[in-house]
Design a protein around this motif. Structure first.
Motif, short mmCIF file in Angstrom:
data_model
loop_
_atom_site.label_atom_id
_atom_site.label_comp_id
_atom_site.label_asym_id
_atom_site.label_seq_id
_atom_site.Cartn_x
_atom_site.Cartn_y
_atom_site.Cartn_z
N ARG A 146 71.91 8.16 54.27
CA ARG A 146 71.89 9.19 55.32
C ARG A 146 73.01 10.20 55.10
O ARG A 146 72.83 11.41 55.30
CB ARG A 146 72.01 8.52 56.69
CG ARG A 146 70.82 7.66 57.04
CD ARG A 146 70.99 6.89 58.35
NE ARG A 146 69.92 5.91 58.49
CZ ARG A 146 68.70 6.18 58.92
NH1 ARG A 146 68.39 7.41 59.28
NH2 ARG A 146 67.78 5.24 59.00
N ASP A 147 74.18 9.72 54.71
CA ASP A 147 75.31 10.63 54.51
C ASP A 147 75.07 11.56 53.33
O ASP A 147 75.42 12.75 53.38
CB ASP A 147 76.58 9.80 54.28
CG ASP A 147 77.84 10.59 54.55
OD1 ASP A 147 77.91 11.23 55.63
OD2 ASP A 147 78.74 10.60 53.69
N LEU A 163 72.81 14.21 54.57
CA LEU A 163 73.55 15.10 55.47
C LEU A 163 74.42 16.06 54.67
O LEU A 163 74.50 17.25 54.97
CB LEU A 163 74.41 14.27 56.43
CG LEU A 163 75.23 15.06 57.45
CD1 LEU A 163 74.32 15.89 58.35
CD2 LEU A 163 76.09 14.11 58.28
N THR A 192 70.21 16.59 58.55
CA THR A 192 70.51 16.56 59.97
C THR A 192 69.56 15.66 60.73
O THR A 192 69.96 14.82 61.54
CB THR A 192 70.47 17.99 60.55
OG1 THR A 192 71.43 18.80 59.88
CG2 THR A 192 70.77 17.97 62.04
N TYR A 240 70.22 12.03 59.90
CA TYR A 240 71.41 11.51 60.56
C TYR A 240 71.13 11.25 62.04
O TYR A 240 71.50 10.21 62.59
CB TYR A 240 72.57 12.50 60.40
CG TYR A 240 73.88 11.97 60.92
CD1 TYR A 240 74.35 12.30 62.19
CD2 TYR A 240 74.66 11.13 60.14
CE1 TYR A 240 75.54 11.81 62.67
CE2 TYR A 240 75.86 10.62 60.60
CZ TYR A 240 76.30 10.97 61.87
OH TYR A 240 77.48 10.47 62.34
N ARG A 274 69.34 8.07 62.90
CA ARG A 274 70.15 6.86 62.96
C ARG A 274 70.80 6.70 64.33
O ARG A 274 70.90 5.60 64.86
CB ARG A 274 71.22 6.89 61.87
CG ARG A 274 72.09 5.64 61.83
CD ARG A 274 71.24 4.41 61.60
NE ARG A 274 72.02 3.19 61.68
CZ ARG A 274 71.50 1.97 61.62
NH1 ARG A 274 70.20 1.83 61.49
NH2 ARG A 274 72.27 0.92 61.70
#
Length: 365
Positions: free
Chosen positions: A243-244, A247, A258, A261, A264
């Motif tokens: 996810r990071d 992002l 976005t 993220y 989550r």
């Protein structure tokens, strides 16, 4: 002549499972396939012994890759895919299995001109909880994986993985468009690949009776274990890293980071709801055992409203009397959310305890 399907089977020191996988694969009603076995750091002799027991015709369709040391799940997948030439690709890990018509039904789906734009197809999948005892695989119980699933969408996949490799047959050309499996990921590599696939094209879904079976062994460890249980902490860590990365991509050049993220954040909120539901289940279960078990006073003349339990009109609609208001379906860690099932509460003296309204309200905040 080139086979239409490349089946990749990853294995490592699990001859009991590999033997079942070979039986399963060669029992398919659709036989236009090649099989690439990737022995990722396991004993070569055990694999060779099993393949040598197949018929000459079957052996001619098997390619075996032996890695002296394990390179990891995704690198093993990529090695197997690149060793084959089939128009379609599917990962059949050594411990999972199919219904006999899996290949026939999925190829038929993708061959249909109406589905020409679909990059692949996933199928209804069943979780099979198993144990290994004395060299035998013993089934314990079964349940549908994502029973509410009706289609495969990027929106759902952003939140959480909705599919496993055994359920997904796809066009080889996908790798030209989105690349191969990410070899930097020791876990969650299939989910990350699904995200890239769905950001590029649609994936179909065959509903109905399960055609794929995902084997799980929560009580097993070592070679017989599942990474989703044995490496639960790694799953959480690499879920966050994927996810990071997206992002970061969003920040630098745009993309789906976005939304990924935020999905989550929503999943964490759902976990809070699940925790409240578990508390509710536990409290109602105690009430089913009688007032004293829940720490409530026994009904007496000072509490006339306690007599007779909850009126019929106050019960939840549609299920059996005396059952918990909410139940949680078994979903493996990191792979799902509970289904909410309304239950009748006739006979449960809910009005006896002040704690019950607080639990009820908290579960749906």
């Amino acid at each position: 002549m080139t086979a239409r399907i490349t089946i990749v089977t990853r294995t490592k020191n699990r001859p009991v499972f590999l033997a079942r996988a070979l039986d399963d694969i060669f029992a398919q009603t659709f036989q236009d396939f090649e099989l690439v076995i990737v022995n990722d750091g396991g004993d070569p002799a055990a694999v060779e012994q099993l393949t040598s027991q197949r018929s000459q015709a079957e052996q001619a369709r098997i390619t075996t890759l032996h890695h002296a040391e394990s390179v990891g799940m995704e690198a093993a997948s990529n090695a197997g895919i690149k060793a084959g030439t089939g128009e379609f690709v599917v990962i059949h890990d050594d411990d999972d299995f199919w219904a006999p018509t899996f290949l026939e039904r999925t190829v038929e789906y993708l061959d249909d001109p109406a589905h020409a734009s679909d990059a692949g197809v996933m199928v209804r999948t069943e979780i099979v909880i198993e144990e290994v005892a004395d060299g035998r695989i013993e089934p314990v119980r079964r349940e549908i994986f994502w029973a509410d699933l009706r289609q495969i969408t990027l929106a759902d996949m952003l939140r959480i993985n909705r599919a496993v490799p055994i359920s997904f047959l796809y066009r080889r050309s996908l790798h030209d468009a989105v690349g191969y499996y990410n070899e930097d990921l020791p876990v969650v590599g299939d989910w990350e690949f699904h995200l890239r696939v769905l950001s590029h094209a649609r994936v179909g879904f065959i509903d109905g009776e399960p055609l794929a079976f995902w084997s799980q062994r929560p009580e097993s460890d070592g070679h017989d274990g599942n990474s989703i249980f044995a490496k639960a902490a790694e799953h959480a860590r690499y879920d966050a890293l994927v996810r990071d990365d997206h992002l970061r991509n969003e920040v630098t050049q745009g993309g789906m980071g976005t939304v990924l993220y935020l999905s989550r954040v929503l999943a964490e909120q759902e976990e809070l709801i699940r925790a409240q539901e578990r508390r509710l289940d536990e409290t109602v279960a105690k009430l089913d055992q009688g007032p004293g078990a829940a720490g409530c006073p026994e009904p007496d003349d000072h509490y006339p409203h306690q007599r007779g339990g909850v009126p019929e009109e106050a019960t939840a609609v549609g299920t059996e009397a005396g059952q918990p208001l909410l139940t949680l379906s078994h979903i493996p860690p990191g792979f799902g959310r509970p289904s909410l099932t309304s239950r009748r509460v006739s006979g449960n003296p809910l009005s006896q305890c002040a704690q019950i309204p607080a639990v009820l309200s908290g579960a749906f905040m």
